[in-house]
Design an enzyme around this catalytic site. Structure first.
Site, PDB file in Angstrom:
ATOM      1  N   SER A  93       0.804  -1.237   0.000  1.00 56.02           N
ATOM      2  CA  SER A  93       0.000   0.000   0.000  1.00 56.02           C
ATOM      3  C   SER A  93       0.827   1.272   0.000  1.00 56.02           C
ATOM      4  O   SER A  93       0.369   2.310  -0.468  1.00 56.02           O
ATOM      5  CB  SER A  93      -0.943  -0.002   1.208  1.00 56.02           C
ATOM      6  N   ARG A  94       2.040   1.206   0.553  1.00 59.23           N
ATOM      7  CA  ARG A  94       2.837   2.444   0.699  1.00 59.23           C
ATOM      8  C   ARG A  94       4.313   2.146   0.484  1.00 59.23           C
ATOM      9  O   ARG A  94       4.732   0.986   0.457  1.00 59.23           O
ATOM     10  CB  ARG A  94       2.682   3.002   2.125  1.00 59.23           C
ATOM     11  N   VAL A 101       0.013  -9.366   8.015  1.00 58.40           N
ATOM     12  CA  VAL A 101       1.104 -10.344   7.804  1.00 58.40           C
ATOM     13  C   VAL A 101       1.508 -11.128   9.052  1.00 58.40           C
ATOM     14  O   VAL A 101       2.079 -12.208   8.940  1.00 58.40           O
ATOM     15  CB  VAL A 101       2.370  -9.703   7.184  1.00 58.40           C
ATOM     16  N   ASN A 124       7.698  -7.943   1.812  1.00 55.27           N
ATOM     17  CA  ASN A 124       8.150  -6.563   2.021  1.00 55.27           C
ATOM     18  C   ASN A 124       7.614  -5.925   3.301  1.00 55.27           C
ATOM     19  O   ASN A 124       8.289  -5.087   3.892  1.00 55.27           O
ATOM     20  CB  ASN A 124       7.717  -5.724   0.800  1.00 55.27           C
ATOM     21  N   TYR A 163      14.337  -4.439  15.775  1.00 64.78           N
ATOM     22  CA  TYR A 163      14.298  -4.386  14.306  1.00 64.78           C
ATOM     23  C   TYR A 163      15.501  -5.137  13.726  1.00 64.78           C
ATOM     24  O   TYR A 163      15.355  -5.935  12.792  1.00 64.78           O
ATOM     25  CB  TYR A 163      14.312  -2.918  13.884  1.00 64.78           C
ATOM     26  N   LYS A 219      15.425  -8.411  11.318  1.00 68.98           N
ATOM     27  CA  LYS A 219      15.985  -8.368   9.967  1.00 68.98           C
ATOM     28  C   LYS A 219      17.146  -9.354   9.824  1.00 68.98           C
ATOM     29  O   LYS A 219      17.343  -9.941   8.741  1.00 68.98           O
ATOM     30  CB  LYS A 219      16.414  -6.941   9.609  1.00 68.98           C
TER      31      LYS A 219
HETATM   32  N1  NAP Z   1      12.515   3.000   4.601  1.00 62.14           N
HETATM   33  C1  NAP Z   1      13.694   2.542   4.964  1.00 62.14           C
HETATM   34  O1  NAP Z   1      14.638   3.303   5.234  1.00 62.14           O
HETATM   35  C2  NAP Z   1      13.920   1.049   5.045  1.00 62.14           C
HETATM   36  C3  NAP Z   1      15.241   0.619   5.226  1.00 62.14           C
HETATM   37  C4  NAP Z   1      15.503  -0.741   5.292  1.00 62.14           C
HETATM   38  C5  NAP Z   1      14.469  -1.659   5.184  1.00 62.14           C
HETATM   39  N2  NAP Z   1      13.197  -1.220   5.017  1.00 62.14           N
HETATM   40  C6  NAP Z   1      12.158  -2.240   4.932  1.00 62.14           C
HETATM   41  O2  NAP Z   1      11.413  -2.082   3.746  1.00 62.14           O
HETATM   42  C7  NAP Z   1      10.086  -2.577   3.955  1.00 62.14           C
HETATM   43  C8  NAP Z   1       9.093  -1.500   3.544  1.00 62.14           C
HETATM   44  O3  NAP Z   1       9.342  -0.352   4.342  1.00 62.14           O
HETATM   45  P1  NAP Z   1       8.862   1.115   3.928  1.00 62.14           P
HETATM   46  O4  NAP Z   1       9.988   2.035   4.164  1.00 62.14           O
HETATM   47  O5  NAP Z   1       8.187   1.083   2.638  1.00 62.14           O
HETATM   48  O6  NAP Z   1       7.810   1.359   5.111  1.00 62.14           O
HETATM   49  P2  NAP Z   1       6.393   2.068   5.115  1.00 62.14           P
HETATM   50  O7  NAP Z   1       6.391   3.210   4.163  1.00 62.14           O
HETATM   51  O8  NAP Z   1       6.114   2.319   6.549  1.00 62.14           O
HETATM   52  O9  NAP Z   1       5.393   0.937   4.546  1.00 62.14           O
HETATM   53  C9  NAP Z   1       5.227  -0.254   5.262  1.00 62.14           C
HETATM   54  C10 NAP Z   1       4.301  -1.163   4.500  1.00 62.14           C
HETATM   55  O10 NAP Z   1       4.167  -2.387   5.244  1.00 62.14           O
HETATM   56  C11 NAP Z   1       2.781  -2.637   5.456  1.00 62.14           C
HETATM   57  N3  NAP Z   1       2.561  -3.294   6.736  1.00 62.14           N
HETATM   58  C12 NAP Z   1       3.054  -2.963   7.943  1.00 62.14           C
HETATM   59  N4  NAP Z   1       2.593  -3.785   8.886  1.00 62.14           N
HETATM   60  C13 NAP Z   1       1.769  -4.659   8.259  1.00 62.14           C
HETATM   61  C14 NAP Z   1       0.979  -5.750   8.686  1.00 62.14           C
HETATM   62  N5  NAP Z   1       0.947  -6.120   9.973  1.00 62.14           N
HETATM   63  N6  NAP Z   1       0.255  -6.457   7.769  1.00 62.14           N
HETATM   64  C15 NAP Z   1       0.289  -6.085   6.467  1.00 62.14           C
HETATM   65  N7  NAP Z   1       1.013  -5.057   5.993  1.00 62.14           N
HETATM   66  C16 NAP Z   1       1.744  -4.350   6.880  1.00 62.14           C
HETATM   67  C17 NAP Z   1       2.118  -1.274   5.413  1.00 62.14           C
HETATM   68  O11 NAP Z   1       0.753  -1.456   5.087  1.00 62.14           O
HETATM   69  P3  NAP Z   1      -0.440  -0.601   5.777  1.00 62.14           P
HETATM   70  O12 NAP Z   1      -0.025   0.835   5.781  1.00 62.14           O
HETATM   71  O13 NAP Z   1      -1.590  -0.897   4.864  1.00 62.14           O
HETATM   72  O14 NAP Z   1      -0.650  -1.161   7.157  1.00 62.14           O
HETATM   73  C18 NAP Z   1       2.914  -0.568   4.327  1.00 62.14           C
HETATM   74  O15 NAP Z   1       2.409  -0.899   3.049  1.00 62.14           O
HETATM   75  C19 NAP Z   1       9.998  -2.957   5.429  1.00 62.14           C
HETATM   76  O16 NAP Z   1      10.225  -4.332   5.583  1.00 62.14           O
HETATM   77  C20 NAP Z   1      11.149  -2.164   6.046  1.00 62.14           C
HETATM   78  O17 NAP Z   1      11.613  -2.754   7.229  1.00 62.14           O
HETATM   79  C21 NAP Z   1      12.896   0.126   4.944  1.00 62.14           C
END
Ligand code: NAP
Length: 259
Positions: free
Chosen positions: A24-25, A76, A102, A167, A171
């Site tokens: 979604s985001r 999830v 993801n 976290y 990971k």
């Molecule tokens: N941004 C960074 O700097 C970064 C760095 C390293 C790794 N990551 C990893 O990349 C991935 C995506 O992160 P992002 O930065 O895109 O974060 P984000 O913008 O906060 O988006 C998180 C996504 O995960 C979904 N989500 C969270 N909890 C959930 C649940 N219980 N069930 C189903 N969906 C769930 C959210 O859906 P809803 O909003 O619909 O709940 C949203 O679509 C994550 O695994 C994060 O740890 C991010």
């Protein structure tokens, strides 16, 4: 080179069926957009952001009316929810060619101040989801003798980071899961890889103050945050047939960040 990152010729994900969690985001939405642009049919899940998920689905259907894009609500960290989600995805697309794990959350705090409830939420969402989303699909994938599982880890899971013990543990768990499962299913033609983003400009960084963000950016050799699209390109490459001989790897998309 076209806007979807493809060279002239067939789209790299043409005819591929993909399942993406947390579409979604942020990074997940970028993966959905790029995968559909590159020819894939996609089913993704969301939890809280129903409006954003439906808007993305509608955007994809309008831009690519010949390709399926479906958004379903599923949590999830809930095994039963994810069983139903996998069943619905198979009903819609058949056995997927790629699963992208993801969805993830952070609950950052010094370990001494981390409540057990935050620890549980992070581990259940980030690591528990690896079981919940992958388990219902792994037999169909191995039976079909082709497929890719791509897990979104983090540089924090590789290098650690203060204030992110839960976290980092989740990971690092994803990385172990990736390497072990890769060895189990390589003989059945299924690849399993992790993509470890560094600091990516999404809502996940919204809780960081400007000062903290500036400090962290100064530690990135590339001197900037990454974009969700840059992560999506690596994910879509790993989902494509060009990556059939890559498995068990952790690929950092981090501008050289390694702390
Ligand atoms: N941004 C960074 O700097 C970064 C760095 C390293 C790794 N990551 C990893 O990349 C991935 C995506 O992160 P992002 O930065 O895109 O974060 P984000 O913008 O906060 O988006 C998180 C996504 O995960 C979904 N989500 C969270 N909890 C959930 C649940 N219980 N069930 C189903 N969906 C769930 C959210 O859906 P809803 O909003 O619909 O709940 C949203 O679509 C994550 O695994 C994060 O740890 C991010």
């Amino acid at each position: 080179m076209t806007a979807d990152g493809a060279s002239a010729g067939p789209l790299p994900l043409a005819g591929k069926a993909m399942v993406v969690t947390g579409g979604s985001r942020g990074i997940g939405a970028a993966i959905v957009r790029l995968a559909v642009a590159q020819g894939a049919e996609v089913v993704f899940n969301y939890h809280r952001s129903a409006k954003a998920a439906q808007a993305l689905r509608d955007e994809m259907r309008a831009a690519y009316p010949d390709r399926q894009c479906m958004a379903l609500r599923a949590q999830v960290s809930d095994a039963a929810d994810m069983e139903n989600f996998a069943e619905a995805a198979i009903e819609c697309l058949g056995t997927p060619d790629a699963l992208v794990n993801n969805a993830g959350v952070t609950r950052d705090s010094a370990f001494a101040r981390t409540p057990r409830t935050d620890w549980d939420e992070v581990i259940e969402t980030n690591l528990g989801s690896m079981y919940n989303a992958t388990h219902p699909l792994i037999v169909p994938l191995t039976k079909r003798k082709r497929g890719a599982v791509i897990n979104i880890a983090s540089t924090t899971g590789v290098h650690g980071a203060p204030g992110q013990v839960s976290y980092a543990a989740s990971k690092a768990g994803i990385i172990g899961f990736t390497k072990a499962l890769a060895k189990e299913v390589a003989g059945a033609g299924v690849t399993v890889n992790a993509v470890a983003p560094g600091l990516i400009d999404t809502d996940m960084l919204a809780g960081l103050s400007d000062d903290k963000l500036e400090l962290l950016t100064a530690m990135i050799p590339a001197r900037r945050l990454g974009t969700a699209d840059e992560v999506a390109h690596m994910v879509c490459f790993l989902a494509s047939d060009h990556a059939r001989y890559i498995t068990g790897q952790v690929i950092e998309v981090a501008g050289g960040f390694a702390l």
